[in-house]
Motif scaffolding. Structure first.
Motif, PDB file in Angstrom:
ATOM      1  N   PHE A  32       0.631  -1.032   0.026  1.00 17.64           N
ATOM      2  CA  PHE A  32       0.482  -0.085  -0.062  1.00 17.64           C
ATOM      3  C   PHE A  32       0.866   1.583   0.207  1.00 17.64           C
ATOM      4  O   PHE A  32       1.985   1.500   1.034  1.00 17.64           O
ATOM      5  CB  PHE A  32      -1.378   0.289   0.965  1.00 17.64           C
ATOM      6  CG  PHE A  32      -1.958  -1.090   1.085  1.00 17.64           C
ATOM      7  CD1 PHE A  32      -3.524  -0.470   0.937  1.00 17.64           C
ATOM      8  CD2 PHE A  32      -1.832  -2.498   1.462  1.00 17.64           C
ATOM      9  CE1 PHE A  32      -4.343  -1.649   0.265  1.00 17.64           C
ATOM     10  CE2 PHE A  32      -3.239  -3.100   1.133  1.00 17.64           C
ATOM     11  CZ  PHE A  32      -3.624  -3.087   0.722  1.00 17.64           C
ATOM     12  N   ALA A  33       0.736   1.997  -1.131  1.00 19.38           N
ATOM     13  CA  ALA A  33       1.325   2.516  -1.694  1.00 19.38           C
ATOM     14  C   ALA A  33       1.164   4.071  -2.385  1.00 19.38           C
ATOM     15  O   ALA A  33       0.569   4.086  -3.537  1.00 19.38           O
ATOM     16  CB  ALA A  33       3.510   2.579  -1.635  1.00 19.38           C
ATOM     17  N   ASP A  34       1.453   5.046  -2.109  1.00 24.26           N
ATOM     18  CA  ASP A  34       1.289   5.740  -3.601  1.00 24.26           C
ATOM     19  C   ASP A  34       2.626   6.296  -3.993  1.00 24.26           C
ATOM     20  O   ASP A  34       3.434   5.748  -4.345  1.00 24.26           O
ATOM     21  CB  ASP A  34       1.114   7.681  -3.172  1.00 24.26           C
ATOM     22  CG  ASP A  34       1.645   8.022  -2.041  1.00 24.26           C
ATOM     23  OD1 ASP A  34       3.257   7.840  -1.848  1.00 24.26           O
ATOM     24  OD2 ASP A  34       1.549   9.135  -1.720  1.00 24.26           O
ATOM     25  N   ARG A  35       2.216   6.931  -5.061  1.00 29.44           N
ATOM     26  CA  ARG A  35       3.463   7.067  -5.894  1.00 29.44           C
ATOM     27  C   ARG A  35       5.037   7.250  -5.640  1.00 29.44           C
ATOM     28  O   ARG A  35       5.690   7.117  -5.689  1.00 29.44           O
ATOM     29  CB  ARG A  35       3.449   7.732  -7.756  1.00 29.44           C
ATOM     30  CG  ARG A  35       4.470   7.220  -8.110  1.00 29.44           C
ATOM     31  CD  ARG A  35       4.316   7.886  -9.878  1.00 29.44           C
ATOM     32  NE  ARG A  35       3.448   7.168 -10.708  1.00 29.44           N
ATOM     33  CZ  ARG A  35       3.092   5.739 -10.916  1.00 29.44           C
ATOM     34  NH1 ARG A  35       4.507   5.331 -11.571  1.00 29.44           N
ATOM     35  NH2 ARG A  35       2.462   4.950 -12.062  1.00 29.44           N
ATOM     36  N   ARG A  36       5.287   8.522  -4.980  1.00 25.58           N
ATOM     37  CA  ARG A  36       5.891   8.867  -4.318  1.00 25.58           C
ATOM     38  C   ARG A  36       7.016   8.340  -3.132  1.00 25.58           C
ATOM     39  O   ARG A  36       7.617   7.844  -2.952  1.00 25.58           O
ATOM     40  CB  ARG A  36       5.916   9.961  -3.533  1.00 25.58           C
ATOM     41  CG  ARG A  36       7.031  10.782  -3.140  1.00 25.58           C
ATOM     42  CD  ARG A  36       6.786  12.438  -3.338  1.00 25.58           C
ATOM     43  NE  ARG A  36       5.212  12.447  -2.780  1.00 25.58           N
ATOM     44  CZ  ARG A  36       5.491  12.773  -0.935  1.00 25.58           C
ATOM     45  NH1 ARG A  36       6.245  13.624  -0.622  1.00 25.58           N
ATOM     46  NH2 ARG A  36       4.218  13.565  -0.447  1.00 25.58           N
ATOM     47  N   LEU A  37       5.633   7.190  -2.205  1.00 23.26           N
ATOM     48  CA  LEU A  37       6.108   7.139  -1.397  1.00 23.26           C
ATOM     49  C   LEU A  37       6.029   5.277  -1.853  1.00 23.26           C
ATOM     50  O   LEU A  37       7.679   4.757  -1.074  1.00 23.26           O
ATOM     51  CB  LEU A  37       5.258   6.171  -0.374  1.00 23.26           C
ATOM     52  CG  LEU A  37       4.095   7.373   0.715  1.00 23.26           C
ATOM     53  CD1 LEU A  37       2.881   7.263   1.439  1.00 23.26           C
ATOM     54  CD2 LEU A  37       5.430   7.523   1.394  1.00 23.26           C
ATOM     55  N   MET A  38       6.448   4.997  -2.697  1.00 24.96           N
ATOM     56  CA  MET A  38       6.874   3.345  -3.092  1.00 24.96           C
ATOM     57  C   MET A  38       8.199   3.708  -4.155  1.00 24.96           C
ATOM     58  O   MET A  38       9.047   3.028  -3.693  1.00 24.96           O
ATOM     59  CB  MET A  38       5.908   3.264  -4.903  1.00 24.96           C
ATOM     60  CG  MET A  38       5.828   1.965  -5.126  1.00 24.96           C
ATOM     61  SD  MET A  38       5.674   0.521  -3.968  1.00 24.96           S
ATOM     62  CE  MET A  38       6.409  -0.427  -4.323  1.00 24.96           C
ATOM     63  N   ALA A  39       8.163   4.721  -4.199  1.00 21.36           N
ATOM     64  CA  ALA A  39       9.764   5.392  -4.465  1.00 21.36           C
ATOM     65  C   ALA A  39      11.029   5.053  -4.222  1.00 21.36           C
ATOM     66  O   ALA A  39      12.099   4.387  -3.395  1.00 21.36           O
ATOM     67  CB  ALA A  39       9.899   6.523  -5.284  1.00 21.36           C
ATOM     68  N   ASP A  40      10.125   5.661  -2.568  1.00 24.89           N
ATOM     69  CA  ASP A  40      10.768   5.419  -0.839  1.00 24.89           C
ATOM     70  C   ASP A  40      11.184   3.669  -0.567  1.00 24.89           C
ATOM     71  O   ASP A  40      11.973   3.114  -0.052  1.00 24.89           O
ATOM     72  CB  ASP A  40      10.675   6.325   0.409  1.00 24.89           C
ATOM     73  CG  ASP A  40      10.447   7.815  -0.365  1.00 24.89           C
ATOM     74  OD1 ASP A  40      10.801   8.110  -0.932  1.00 24.89           O
ATOM     75  OD2 ASP A  40       9.894   8.196   0.744  1.00 24.89           O
ATOM     76  N   VAL A  41      10.227   2.631  -1.107  1.00 18.00           N
ATOM     77  CA  VAL A  41      10.119   2.455  -1.173  1.00 18.00           C
ATOM     78  C   VAL A  41      10.973   1.157  -1.126  1.00 18.00           C
ATOM     79  O   VAL A  41      11.479   0.296  -1.312  1.00 18.00           O
ATOM     80  CB  VAL A  41       8.809   1.222  -0.820  1.00 18.00           C
ATOM     81  CG1 VAL A  41       8.799  -0.897  -1.333  1.00 18.00           C
ATOM     82  CG2 VAL A  41       7.505   1.958   0.309  1.00 18.00           C
ATOM     83  N   ARG A  42      11.516   0.759  -2.562  1.00 17.38           N
ATOM     84  CA  ARG A  42      12.461   0.491  -3.736  1.00 17.38           C
ATOM     85  C   ARG A  42      13.323   0.887  -3.107  1.00 17.38           C
ATOM     86  O   ARG A  42      14.671   0.128  -4.433  1.00 17.38           O
ATOM     87  CB  ARG A  42      11.835   0.421  -4.993  1.00 17.38           C
ATOM     88  CG  ARG A  42      10.754   0.616  -5.125  1.00 17.38           C
ATOM     89  CD  ARG A  42       9.858   0.247  -7.128  1.00 17.38           C
ATOM     90  NE  ARG A  42      10.969  -0.862  -7.566  1.00 17.38           N
ATOM     91  CZ  ARG A  42      10.380  -1.951  -7.964  1.00 17.38           C
ATOM     92  NH1 ARG A  42       9.511  -1.933  -8.520  1.00 17.38           N
ATOM     93  NH2 ARG A  42      11.030  -2.707  -8.645  1.00 17.38           N
ATOM     94  N   GLY A  43      13.919   2.239  -2.167  1.00 16.23           N
ATOM     95  CA  GLY A  43      15.727   2.050  -2.051  1.00 16.23           C
ATOM     96  C   GLY A  43      15.789   1.913  -1.207  1.00 16.23           C
ATOM     97  O   GLY A  43      17.333   1.766  -1.607  1.00 16.23           O
ATOM     98  N   ASP A  44      15.927   1.133  -0.257  1.00 10.41           N
ATOM     99  CA  ASP A  44      16.126   0.153   0.549  1.00 10.41           C
ATOM    100  C   ASP A  44      16.209  -1.482   0.139  1.00 10.41           C
ATOM    101  O   ASP A  44      15.328  -1.586  -0.830  1.00 10.41           O
ATOM    102  CB  ASP A  44      15.984   0.343   1.739  1.00 10.41           C
ATOM    103  CG  ASP A  44      14.381   0.334   2.158  1.00 10.41           C
ATOM    104  OD1 ASP A  44      14.681  -0.341   1.845  1.00 10.41           O
ATOM    105  OD2 ASP A  44      14.669   1.568   3.283  1.00 10.41           O
ATOM    106  N   GLN A  45      16.184  -2.262   0.971  1.00 10.75           N
ATOM    107  CA  GLN A  45      16.334  -3.314   0.653  1.00 10.75           C
ATOM    108  C   GLN A  45      14.370  -4.423   1.081  1.00 10.75           C
ATOM    109  O   GLN A  45      14.151  -5.371   1.219  1.00 10.75           O
ATOM    110  CB  GLN A  45      16.754  -4.414   1.922  1.00 10.75           C
ATOM    111  CG  GLN A  45      18.442  -4.667   1.162  1.00 10.75           C
ATOM    112  CD  GLN A  45      19.108  -5.428   1.923  1.00 10.75           C
ATOM    113  OE1 GLN A  45      18.647  -6.755   2.701  1.00 10.75           O
ATOM    114  NE2 GLN A  45      20.312  -5.077   2.074  1.00 10.75           N
TER     115      GLN A  45
END
Lengths: 487, 165
Positions: A32-45
């Motif tokens: 569950f995330a919007d596009r911006r939060l999803m970019a953060d999610v993909r930034g680490d493991q």
């Protein structure tokens, strides 16, 4: 920092992202995330950890991640997963975390901001005296004998109430009545008992806190009123867990589970996901010890709340009952619990792991106190120490999609090291910054405040907007901080 | 400039928790350096320039959990520690766990150790602990297996450890 750019992800709608089964995954992931939060999610493991959890035996539904997801160990923080014992489902200490049954509780009052502002400095000093905080800090006046400690582990918050820390009415406002059944005190090691003996009623360190605040925005007037959270109402947030006792239980059982993993032939992508079948001796033993540690956490927050009530009484010179300092709710965000949920068209008894995720029962759920039956369970979402926190209500949609779970906080976006670098680089005067925000900060050490600067966290409003828009939580009120005691 | 976490130790980034990488000439030195690094992190040795420790603690209130409270100050007393494990990574993890347990229950920080037995499945040592002048800045809830790596190489040993905060 490694990232998860190779993991396939498909956007389902504005707030949902599917991680289709790939490799050894047994179920899809759902973020569950919007596009911006999803970019953060993909930034680490963190996304890799969603995938890893999906490989565990007996997982059903989805391996779920809330919008405050970030890189943990084993499970991501902000992860939810349910396991069916009839399908070889497992229990994993890494799906609960070291701080077993860490959670938050919220008090409301009959006070408004104007009543408290002139005495805020004195009040925060008094809370600091009455609710010990920091590393290696224990209770001066409450050192438990062996029988007391066993009572805490069996009865949870009820033990505290029976010993004068609060009133029976408090128990009705705590998840699971403030005590999990099935606590197995014999499964708790002497080391865990030793670590817990002096720590009941203490904040601890890290991101734990006591926060005096007030309601500054109301989104759902009816639900807010039912919770006693009308506009301008003064509140107190308390965030802590099972302290060293819970940490030791987790430590002890990761070793047990590593042996069990080999014994039952379970392949793990990360040792910290060590687990055992729910119906195995190891699985049952862990759940018994975990329930006992969870009860310590409920009792801990109950004793802390008593300290806060006494501090407010001392400073304002009136009894807490006269001040209407009632418990709104206490909810945990690190545990594994037996619950019934509908999956694939049938009702099943599942072990739901929530690691940095909050239970969020919908209106009508049988466990809710009568007062909340119509509006749903209060869901408490603390933010950072400078901006705001939220109170939500549980929804039917969460019940259908996320095993009745929602987010638990803002989620870090800067490491502790980065946060301190930022303070150092900019030569910031943190005390002045908080004074200018009108927030009285108390902390055992300066470094704690530097690690917990507001920008170290995502904006909790963004996180909460995702769960609200996705329908897995419903905004009720927003709270602003006035005074914060950090661990 | 002197390394604030001790020789051969540096902090690695982790969003929620804390990690260190340790390099040493042999396994015994690796254990010592890791211990020094963990306690340096806990006591904010790299953060002394951030600001006065008690800036947000006007009362100076703290009650130590340690043995010094109710049994007298036992700083300086040697403590025997033995850990066994299936490999060097398990040994390192259990070694650090033992030290953190002593810290939490006695309120004392690691100083040094003499090692009687050091191999890849067993360590037996005598450890000296002592009080710190300032309170610890953070608490490590546990030493995790996540990304745990202990590797011998041509030039010595290297370890990576993540601690839960």
């Amino acid at each position: 920092m490694p990232s998860d750019s190779t993991i396939q992800v498909r956007q389902v709608d504005r707030y949902r992202w599917l991680v289709p089964k790939q490799g050894p995954m047994r179920v899809d992931g759902l973020v569950f995330a919007d596009r911006r939060l999803m970019a953060d999610v993909r930034g680490d493991q963190a996304l890799q950890q969603v995938v890893n959890v999906a490989t565990l035996p007996g997982i059903v539904g989805h391996s779920i991640a809330m919008p405050d997801i970030h890189w943990g160990y084993g499970f991501p923080i902000g992860g939810v997963a349910a396991f069916d014992p009839d399908e070889g489902g497992v229990v994993s200490p890494g799906g609960v975390g070291y701080d077993i049954n860490c959670g938050v509780r919220l008090l409301r009052s009959d006070l408004v901001v104007g009543d408290i502002r002139p005495k805020l400095r004195e009040l925060m000093n008094q809370i600091m005296r009455d609710v010990p905080a920091g590393v290696g800090v224990g209770q001066r006046d409450l050192r438990l004998g062996p029988q007391d400690l066993l009572g805490v582990l069996e009865k949870g918050a009820r033990w505290a109430v029976e010993h004068g820390f609060g009133v029976p009415a408090d128990l009705d406002r705590i998840e699971s009545g403030g005590a999990l059944s099935g606590a197995d005190t014999a499964a708790v090691s002497p080391r865990a008992l030793e670590r817990g003996r002096k720590q009941l009623g203490t904040v601890g360190s890290g991101n734990h806190f006591v926060e005096v605040g007030y309601v500054d925005e109301v989104y759902d007037e009816h639900a807010a009123h039912v919770m006693g959270l009308d506009l301008d109402t003064v509140t107190v947030f308390i965030h802590s867990g099972s302290r060293g006792l819970g940490h030791q239980v987790c430590t002890d059982f990761i070793d047990v589970m590593l042996r069990a993993t080999a014994k039952y032939g379970i392949d793990l992508p990360d040792k910290q996901l060590a687990c055992a079948p729910l119906d195995s001796d190891e699985g049952k033993l862990y759940l018994g010890a975990m329930n006992a540690a969870a009860n310590f956490a409920f009792a801990n927050r109950q004793v802390m709340m008593h300290g806060v009530r006494e501090a407010i009484e001392r400073v304002l010179g009136r009894s807490w009952t006269k001040l209407g300092l009632d418990l709104v709710y206490d909810v945990a965000h690190n545990n594994a619990k037996w619950e019934e949920h509908q999956v694939d068209g049938r009702r099943r008894k599942l072990c739901v792991h929530r690691k940095g995720a909050t239970r969020a029962f919908p209106p009508g759920n049988a466990e809710l106190p009568a007062a909340y039956a119509e509006i749903g369970q209060p869901v408490l979402i603390p933010g950072d120490m400078g901006r705001y926190s939220f109170v939500l209500a549980g929804t039917e949609r969460a019940s259908q999609e996320t095993f009745a779970s929602t987010c638990h906080g803002a989620g870090r976006q800067m490491s502790r090291t980065q946060a301190k670098k930022s303070v150092r680089r900019d030569g910031r005067d943190l005390r002045r910054e908080f004074e200018e925000m009108g927030i009285e900060v108390r902390a055992a050490s300066f470094a704690t405040v530097a690690e917990e600067i507001p920008e170290a966290y995502k904006d909790v409003a963004d996180v909460v907007d995702v769960v609200h828009q996705a329908g897995i939580g419903r905004k009720v009120v927003r709270l602003r901080p006035l005074g914060v005691l950090k661990g | 400039m002197e390394d604030p976490l001790g020789p051969g130790v540096r902090e690695v980034e982790h969003t929620a928790d804390v990690g260190i990488v340790v390099e040493a000439s042999d396994f015994e030195q690796l254990l010592h350096r890791a211990a020094v690094g963990v306690f340096a992190l806990m006591y904010g040795k790299a953060d002394a320039d951030l600001g006065p420790t008690d800036l947000f603690n006007p009362l100076g209130t703290r009650v130590h959990l340690g043995a010094s409270d109710d049994q007298g100050n036992q700083a300086g007393m040697p403590r025997p520690i033995t850990v066994v494990g299936s490999d060097p990574a398990a040994i390192l993890l259990k070694w650090l766990r033992e030290l953190l347990f002593l810290h939490e229950t006695e309120g004392l920080a690691y100083r040094r150790a003499t090692f009687d037995v050091v191999d890849e499945e067993r360590v037996s040592a005598t450890v000296w602990m002592g009080p710190e002048p300032t309170p610890a800045a953070c608490e490590f809830k546990g030493v995790t297996y996540h990304d745990l790596d202990v590797t011998p190489g041509v030039d010595g040993w290297r370890a990576r450890v993540i601690l839960d905060v």
